[in-house]
Design an enzyme around this catalytic site. Structure first.
Site, PDB file in Angstrom:
ATOM      1  CE  LYS A 126      -0.205 -27.919  40.949  1.00 35.40           C
ATOM      2  NZ  LYS A 126      -0.617 -26.805  41.796  1.00 35.40           N
ATOM      3  CE  LYS A 162       1.653 -29.087  36.510  1.00 38.01           C
ATOM      4  NZ  LYS A 162       0.210 -28.900  36.199  1.00 38.01           N
ATOM      5  NE  ARG A 212      -6.838 -20.587  35.608  1.00 41.23           N
ATOM      6  CZ  ARG A 212      -6.259 -20.143  36.724  1.00 41.23           C
ATOM      7  NH1 ARG A 212      -6.696 -19.054  37.324  1.00 41.23           N
ATOM      8  NH2 ARG A 212      -5.234 -20.810  37.229  1.00 41.23           N
ATOM      9  NE  ARG A 226      -2.761 -19.060  32.963  1.00 36.24           N
ATOM     10  CZ  ARG A 226      -2.935 -19.767  34.084  1.00 36.24           C
ATOM     11  NH1 ARG A 226      -3.016 -19.138  35.245  1.00 36.24           N
ATOM     12  NH2 ARG A 226      -3.023 -21.078  34.051  1.00 36.24           N
ATOM     13  NE  ARG A 234       8.084 -21.027  36.237  1.00 41.01           N
ATOM     14  CZ  ARG A 234       8.588 -20.359  37.263  1.00 41.01           C
ATOM     15  NH1 ARG A 234       8.216 -20.688  38.488  1.00 41.01           N
ATOM     16  NH2 ARG A 234       9.451 -19.397  37.072  1.00 41.01           N
ATOM     17  CG  ASP A 274      -4.759 -23.638  34.924  1.00 44.14           C
ATOM     18  OD1 ASP A 274      -5.478 -22.636  34.713  1.00 44.14           O
ATOM     19  OD2 ASP A 274      -3.973 -23.726  35.878  1.00 44.14           O
ATOM     20  CD  GLU A 282      -2.367 -26.514  38.419  1.00 41.86           C
ATOM     21  OE1 GLU A 282      -2.927 -25.588  39.050  1.00 41.86           O
ATOM     22  OE2 GLU A 282      -1.140 -26.642  38.328  1.00 41.86           O
ATOM     23  CG  ASN A 284      -6.223 -23.278  39.513  1.00 39.27           C
ATOM     24  OD1 ASN A 284      -5.223 -23.422  40.195  1.00 39.27           O
ATOM     25  ND2 ASN A 284      -6.244 -23.542  38.209  1.00 39.27           N
TER      26      ASN A 284
END
Length: 317
Positions: A126, A162, A212, A226, A234, A274, A282, A284
Site C-alpha cells: 500500500k 484500507k 491487475r 477483476r 471489491r 492494480d 497498489e 503487490n
C-alpha cells in the site's frame, strides 16, 4: 542446464491448481527440466553458519487432489539453490519479516531471489505506491479520526478505507458520503486510533473492474480485469471478483514505465500492480496473483517470461 529452484510458500497441499501463481511457476520450471524444491516458512532455520531448510523435491501436475509427489525430503542449505522464489502469502507480519532476513544469511553463495528480500521489506504494497502520488487517486494515511472524516467530506463520490497490511480485499470498506457509520468504520479499522489506515478517493470506474497488470523485470507481460459482483465493491478474486480479459492501455504503459526503475533497483522481478481507471492503487510484491488468468485470457505464458528472466539472471551470474 538443470537448475535447482526453490519455492518458499504456503502448504503445497492447499494450493488451487487452476489458479495458484506459484504452482504455475513450478509447473513451468519442471517443464524446462529444472529440479523443483518446496519448503514452508516454519521449515526455515539457521545452523550456525548459514540458513537452511527442510526441503521437499517434488513433481507437480495440474490434477486436483493429486497435484504433487514428494520425490525426496532432506535438510539443505539455501546456498544449494540456484534460484529461490519467495512466495509466502501475506500477512507481512513479524514472522514473515524474520524469514526475509534469514534467507539472506548465505555467506558462501546466496541464491538468486525472486523477489529480493530487502525489496520486499522496503515496498509495502500500500505505502510504496505513495512514492508516485501523481499516478494515484487522492490519498491520506493516518490513524486520526478527524483527518479521515475531513478527507471523506471532500470526496463526493465516496471514500475507500484500507488497512495498510491488508490483502486479498480483506478489510476494505466503502464509505459513502453522509454515512452515519463513518465514525464506527474508522474506529474499527484504526483499532481506536492505534493503527494507521489508508483513505483513498473512490474511483467510479472501479465498478467496471480492478485491472491487475503482471510486470516481469519492470515490463508488462499480461493483465486481467477483476470485475466485482453487484453485491460488493471489491474486485479481488479472493473476494468473489470475476476475471475478464483486459487491455493494456497507453496510460497503463506510462505507469509501468514510471515504476520500472524503482522496481529494478529494489530487485522486484515479479510484481502485480492494480489499476482503477487511470489510477495506480497498489504495487503487490510478496506473492502477486493473476498470472494464470492473464496467461489464459491473453493467450500468453506469463510464467514462461518469469522463468526466462530467472534463467538469464543465473546465466549472468
Amino acid at each position: 542446464m538443470a537448475l535447482s529452484l526453490g519455492f518458499l510458500m504456503d502448504p503445497l497441499e492447499s494450493v488451487r491448481v487452476d489458479h495458484d501463481t506459484t504452482f504455475s511457476l513450478m509447473l513451468e520450471a519442471q517443464r524446462r527440466g529444472h529440479d523443483v524444491y518446496y519448503f514452508e516458512q516454519g521449515w526455515l532455520r539457521f545452523n550456525g553458519r548459514c540458513s537452511e531448510a527442510r526441503m521437499r523435491r517434488v513433481k507437480v501436475r495440474r490434477e486436483v487432489g493429486h497435484h504433487f509427489d514428494v520425490l525426496s525430503e532432506d535438510v539443505r542449505p539455501l546456498s544449494k539453490l540456484d534460484v529461490l522464489f519467495l512466495r509466502k502469502d501475506p500477512p507481512v507480519d513479524a514472522d514473515y519479516l524474520h524469514a526475509t532476513q534469514l534467507v539472506e544469511l548465505c555467506p558462501d553463495r546466496s541464491p538468486i531471489f525472486i523477489n529480493n528480500p530487502s525489496g520486499i521489506r522496503d515496498a509495502n504494497e500500500k505505502l510504496f505506491t505513495l512514492n508516485f502520488p501523481d499516478l494515484m487517486p487522492e490519498t491520506r494515511v493516518t490513524r486520526e479520526l478527524s483527518v479521515v472524516l475531513e478527507f471523506a467530506a471532500k470526496n463526493p463520490q465516496g471514500t475507500i478505507l484500507k488497512p495498510i497490511d491488508g490483502f486479498g480485499g480483506k478489510g476494505i470498506l466503502f464509505l459513502a458520503p453522509g454515512d452515519r457509520n463513518a465514525r464506527s468504520m474508522v474506529e474499527l479499522l484504526t483499532q481506536g486510533g492505534k493503527e494507521p489506515i489508508l483513505a483513498q478517493a473512490y474511483v467510479p470506474e472501479s465498478r467496471l473492474g480492478d485491472k491487475r497488470i503482471i510486470l516481469v523485470d519492470g515490463d508488462p507481460v499480461g493483465a486481467v480485469l477483476r470485475v466485482p459482483s453487484d453485491a460488493d465493491h471489491r474486485g479481488n478474486m479472493a473476494a468473489g471478483g470475476t476475471p475478464m480479459k483486459a487491455e493494456i492501455t497507453e496510460r497503463d504503459l506510462l505507469i509501468c514505465k514510471r515504476l520500472k526503475p524503482s522496481l529494478q533497483e529494489k530487485g522486484l522481478t515479479l510484481v502485480g500492480i492494480d489499476v482503477l481507471g487511470d489510477y495506480l492503487t497498489e504495487v503487490n510484491v510478496t506473492s502477486p496473483t493473476g498470472l494464470v488468468e492473464a496467461s489464459h485470457l491473453d493467450g500468453v505464458s506469463c510464467e514462461a517470461r518469469v522463468l526466462d528472466v530467472a534463467e538469464r539472471m543465473h546465466g549472468a551470474r
